[in-house]
Motif scaffolding. Sequence first.
Motif, PDB file in Angstrom:
ATOM      1  N   PHE A  13     -87.567  23.930  41.411  1.00  0.00           N
ATOM      2  CA  PHE A  13     -88.153  25.455  39.969  1.00  0.00           C
ATOM      3  C   PHE A  13     -87.026  26.093  39.971  1.00  0.00           C
ATOM      4  O   PHE A  13     -86.833  26.611  39.057  1.00  0.00           O
ATOM      5  CB  PHE A  13     -89.406  25.093  39.695  1.00  0.00           C
ATOM      6  N   VAL A  40     -86.859  21.915  34.226  1.00  0.00           N
ATOM      7  CA  VAL A  40     -87.685  22.040  34.928  1.00  0.00           C
ATOM      8  C   VAL A  40     -88.899  21.489  34.710  1.00  0.00           C
ATOM      9  O   VAL A  40     -89.559  21.110  35.514  1.00  0.00           O
ATOM     10  CB  VAL A  40     -88.108  23.900  34.850  1.00  0.00           C
ATOM     11  N   THR A  75     -98.446  24.893  37.288  1.00  0.00           N
ATOM     12  CA  THR A  75     -96.805  25.122  37.053  1.00  0.00           C
ATOM     13  C   THR A  75     -96.682  24.820  35.469  1.00  0.00           C
ATOM     14  O   THR A  75     -95.917  25.456  34.633  1.00  0.00           O
ATOM     15  CB  THR A  75     -95.428  24.114  37.532  1.00  0.00           C
TER      16      THR A  75
END
Length: 181
Positions: A13, A40, A75
Amino acid sequence: MLLYLIIGCEIGFWIFLFVGLFIRYFFRSPKLSKAVLLCVPLLDFILLCATALDLHNGSIADFAHGLAAVYLGFTLVYGASVIKWADQHIAYCFASGEKPDQPPSGGWEYTFYEWQQWGKGVAAGVIAWVLLALAIAYVDQPERTSALNEWFAGIFWVLAIWLLVWPVWYSIFPKKLSHKV
């Protein structure tokens, strides 16, 4: 093995983030930068597939499987704001961009900010709960997924403590505005 993949996804990331922003601001290539930054979410997809495949192949769910669900929830909710934060700071420092957004310094605006952050945490927790419930239903063997059940309470308690220590606390005792000279 899954734990190493989670660590690798976290490292990936930050690598994709900084490489994407480096390309944007030092090579002045916003299209290529966007392509790199779009990698990502690919890391999240890889982690989701690896976790599902590991459970499908007969693994007994352990700490890493639960952590994968929490990581994915985090995330998915916070990833875009972390990218925006880093983009603003790098633009400000290296490309004469505007001063980055800052959280309010105090008062009710700060209290509202804390409630917003906690709300995002709840969204991340709900995503993790859903992923855990889906993993338990997918395996459909309670003896193999008992470790996942422990995560429900853990997520609840983290969110409950967060609620009391920040949003509720600042609702009762608002942070005083700081006046910078």
